[in-house]
Design a protein around this motif. Structure first.
Motif, PDB file in Angstrom:
ATOM      1  N   PHE A  99       0.826  -1.211   0.000  1.00  0.00           N
ATOM      2  CA  PHE A  99       0.000   0.000   0.000  1.00  0.00           C
ATOM      3  C   PHE A  99       0.861   1.263   0.000  1.00  0.00           C
ATOM      4  N   LEU A 102      -1.892   8.046  -0.782  1.00  0.00           N
ATOM      5  CA  LEU A 102      -2.083   9.120  -1.760  1.00  0.00           C
ATOM      6  C   LEU A 102      -1.907  10.498  -1.136  1.00  0.00           C
ATOM      7  N   ARG A 327     -11.257  -1.480  -1.444  1.00  0.00           N
ATOM      8  CA  ARG A 327     -10.758  -0.187  -1.931  1.00  0.00           C
ATOM      9  C   ARG A 327      -9.240  -0.075  -1.962  1.00  0.00           C
ATOM     10  N   TYR A 328      -8.543  -0.796  -1.078  1.00  0.00           N
ATOM     11  CA  TYR A 328      -7.069  -0.743  -1.050  1.00  0.00           C
ATOM     12  C   TYR A 328      -6.589  -1.967  -0.298  1.00  0.00           C
ATOM     13  N   GLY A 329      -5.280  -2.215  -0.412  1.00  0.00           N
ATOM     14  CA  GLY A 329      -4.675  -3.318   0.324  1.00  0.00           C
ATOM     15  C   GLY A 329      -4.939  -4.666  -0.314  1.00  0.00           C
ATOM     16  N   ARG A 331      -6.270  -8.262  -1.451  1.00  0.00           N
ATOM     17  CA  ARG A 331      -7.518  -8.982  -1.678  1.00  0.00           C
ATOM     18  C   ARG A 331      -7.176 -10.440  -1.976  1.00  0.00           C
TER      19      ARG A 331
ATOM     20  N   LEU B  70      -9.805  14.010  -3.617  1.00  0.00           N
ATOM     21  CA  LEU B  70      -8.955  13.184  -4.475  1.00  0.00           C
ATOM     22  C   LEU B  70      -9.650  12.950  -5.809  1.00  0.00           C
ATOM     23  N   GLU B  74      -7.170   8.746  -9.155  1.00  0.00           N
ATOM     24  CA  GLU B  74      -6.149   8.577  -8.133  1.00  0.00           C
ATOM     25  C   GLU B  74      -6.660   7.666  -7.011  1.00  0.00           C
ATOM     26  N   ALA B  75      -7.894   7.908  -6.598  1.00  0.00           N
ATOM     27  CA  ALA B  75      -8.473   7.094  -5.523  1.00  0.00           C
ATOM     28  C   ALA B  75      -8.548   5.630  -5.946  1.00  0.00           C
ATOM     29  N   VAL B  78      -5.178   2.671  -6.093  1.00  0.00           N
ATOM     30  CA  VAL B  78      -4.699   1.733  -5.066  1.00  0.00           C
ATOM     31  C   VAL B  78      -5.686   0.577  -4.852  1.00  0.00           C
ATOM     32  N   ALA B  79      -6.744   0.526  -5.645  1.00  0.00           N
ATOM     33  CA  ALA B  79      -7.766  -0.518  -5.455  1.00  0.00           C
ATOM     34  C   ALA B  79      -7.301  -1.851  -6.043  1.00  0.00           C
ATOM     35  N   PRO B  80      -7.667  -2.981  -5.418  1.00  0.00           N
ATOM     36  CA  PRO B  80      -7.259  -4.283  -5.933  1.00  0.00           C
ATOM     37  C   PRO B  80      -7.858  -4.588  -7.311  1.00  0.00           C
ATOM     38  N   PHE B  87     -15.096   0.419  -7.980  1.00  0.00           N
ATOM     39  CA  PHE B  87     -14.468  -0.677  -7.239  1.00  0.00           C
ATOM     40  C   PHE B  87     -15.233  -1.951  -7.572  1.00  0.00           C
TER      41      PHE B  87
END
Lengths: 482, 93
Positions: A99, A102, A327-329, A331, B70, B74-75, B78-80, B87
């Motif tokens: 990660f 931003l 949303r991040y990290g 999965r 943001l 950009e947001a 970082v999404a998988p 998403f």
């Protein structure tokens, strides 16, 4: 240069006796030299430190030092729980292994674009732990004894400062995570008043408890670093809209006339005799220096650890819900969305994170809420009342920071309750939201002992003044280890 | 003590996968921790108000003014699994 405090270093840089880049080179060289033994970092950023230090030097060429503030020139270590734009931020967890944030945490914004960052410090996963052994990466070793823990959760930050990997560090404290590792590594650790420093960009653990704080070579450095991070932030609705005073102004005023209360409940047999002895020595020396020293009582301190281990896990079970693979990290793929949540969290979280999520979810679940969470919140009220009474009688309260010196790696990992006991002296101030600082008081069996001072909300200038006096009477001198 | 069934129920509430070994081990540790924190039940606090925030803040408001956020790309960076500016997730069951 290596033996200067951050404040002294910053003064020399401001006077152009040394450059910020030279200081960054010294910090990087020290990382190179000791990191293999100490493991203070998850990620080191030597090139970034040099590049930014070069820009700081460029700005210093302008009139009036180009408006560069003292703290901006100092090589800094940042706990890996604080978001840093463009630099990987893991929080000590596999779930954030790749990660890259931003944006920067608001606490870093007073360093401008040019924070001379040496690296991101190791920590217990999501800041839960007292030894840094809960890191998903590797354990950090205590520079005072490489077979021992540095404390936690800000163990990487504490070890880095003790070893000279950066002149100072930022840590975070939820139930002692700045103060206890500072005590175990022989440095100064300050937990400011709750709300004094913005939590925006700090990956949340216990939102009603979390505070970012300085970890430094001495108390003056802590005052300077607090000056850099304190303030109101519209991005954090719990940050306090209270004026930021000059934290250096009253620092050297001494303890004459100050009323200092030694907390009876935190000086009982749960605390190692060697630790109690040093705290008593410091109390006596402060009295000799002109303070009025007496006994203070916090009757509900006996219930603080239990209340903390309900409230903090309850908040963490809620805060860690955001790590769901969407949303991040990390999965982990699965057929349906619920199985994806379960597998991602099973693989991404370590043992302690799982334990606390379970404990918090249980304490908040139907049928148990009143007995656990609601009762713990009432205990919190009683602890605040205890402090109010004690701080009516005394200006500052004194206690040990931790019940023991640094223990051996692996000696408590199998017994979560034994690990939790490390927090008994630290959690009362956390629950009350008051500022507290750990200062090295001396050595017991050759290892550092921390002395904790606590004062009322937003009275950091008074607390720092008393802590400055305490470090001056203590039988301890900062020297780089190992 | 906390039963295996309760441990599985709580893990399900938390959307947390646990192996059978973890159910046994973490369940045992939870039991010990709960036994220790049960101590706060000794206190009679019926008339004591709870504290949620140590500074007793309530309803902090800010002016409702537009501000930059943001950018969407950009947001999503970082999404998988970003798909069409959204998403993406597996089938919702």
């Amino acid at each position: 240069m290596q033996n200067l405090t951050a404040y002294e270093l910053a003064q020399r840089i401001a006077a152009r006796e040394v450059s910020a880049r030279e200081a960054a080179e010294v910090a990087n060289a020290r990382v190179e030299e000791v990191e293999e033994d100490v493991n203070a970092f998850v990620t080191t950023t030597p090139e970034l430190a040099l590049e930014r230090a070069g820009r700081v030097d460029g700005r210093l060429q302008g009139g009036e030092n180009g408006g560069v503030r003292l703290w901006e020139t100092v090589p800094t270590t940042v706990k890996d729980v604080l978001s840093t734009r463009g630099v990987r931020t893991t929080c000590g967890s596999r779930i954030l292994e790749d990660f890259t944030p931003l944006y920067d945490a608001s606490a870093l914004l007073n360093f401008g674009e040019d924070l001379v960052m040496v690296g991101k410090a190791n920590m217990d996963e999501f800041a839960m732990g007292s030894s840094t052994e809960n890191s998903a990466y590797r354990p950090t070793r205590n520079p005072w004894g490489l077979g021992r823990v540095p404390g936690g959760s800000s163990g990487g930050s504490a070890a880095a400062v003790a070893a000279g990997e950066g002149w100072w560090a930022l840590g975070t404290d939820t139930g002692g995570s700045v103060r206890q590792p500072a005590a175990l590594c022989g440095i100064v650790g300050l937990k400011p008043t709750y709300g004094r420093v913005s939590r925006h960009g700090l990956i949340a653990f216990g939102s009603s408890l979390d505070v970012i704080g300085p970890m430094t070579r001495d108390v003056r450095d802590a005052a300077l670093l607090l000056q850099a991070i304190a303030g109101h932030d519209p991005h954090d609705s719990t940050s306090a809209n209270v004026e930021v005073p000059d934290y250096l102004a009253e620092l050297e005023n001494g303890v004459e006339g100050l009323r200092i209360g030694l907390v009876t409940e935190l000086m009982d047999e749960r605390i190692d005799a060697g630790v109690r002895e040093i705290v008593a020595d410091v109390a006596n020396s402060l009295e000799a220096a002109g303070a009025e020293v007496g006994e203070a009582s916090l009757p509900h301190a006996y219930y603080a650890l239990e209340a903390y281990y309900i409230i903090a896990p309850a908040e963490v079970s809620s805060n860690l819900a955001r790590f769901d693979g969407v949303r991040y990290g990390l999965r982990v793929s699965a057929d349906g969305v619920h199985e994806m949540y379960r597998k991602t969290r099973e693989e991404g979280f370590g043992d302690e994170a799982k334990r606390r999520i379970m404990l918090g979810t249980y304490a908040l679940s139907a049928g148990y809420y009143d007995a656990y969470y609601a009762q713990a919140q009432k205990v919190r009220t009683k602890i605040i009342e205890d402090f109010r009474a004690a701080l009516h009688r005394y200006d500052v309260l004194l206690s040990p920071t931790s019940p023991s010196v640094a223990f051996e790696l692996g000696s408590k990992t199998g017994d979560p309750l034994a690990m939790y006991l490390q927090d008994i002296c630290a959690v009362p101030a956390s629950l009350a939201g008051i500022p507290a600082i750990s200062v090295p008081g001396g050595l017991s069996d050759g290892l550092p002992v921390g002395v904790q001072l606590m004062s009322d909300h937003f009275t950091e200038p008074l607390l720092l003044r008393a802590a400055r006096a305490a470090e001056q009477v203590a039988d301890f001198e900062f020297t780089l280890k190992p | 003590m906390i039963s295996e069934e309760q441990v599985r129920h709580v893990a399900n509430l938390a959307r947390l996968g646990l192996t059978d070994e973890e159910i046994g081990r973490i369940g045992g540790q939870l039991g010990a921790i709960l036994e220790s924190i049960d101590k706060i039940g000794e206190l009679d606090l019926a008339d004591v108000p709870p504290t949620a925030n140590p500074l007793h803040l309530t309803n902090v408001l800010r002016p409702d003014e537009p501000r930059g956020e943001l950018p969407r790309e950009e947001a999503l960076s970082v999404a998988p699994d970003p798909v069409d500016a959204l998403f993406a997730v597996p089938r919702i069951d």
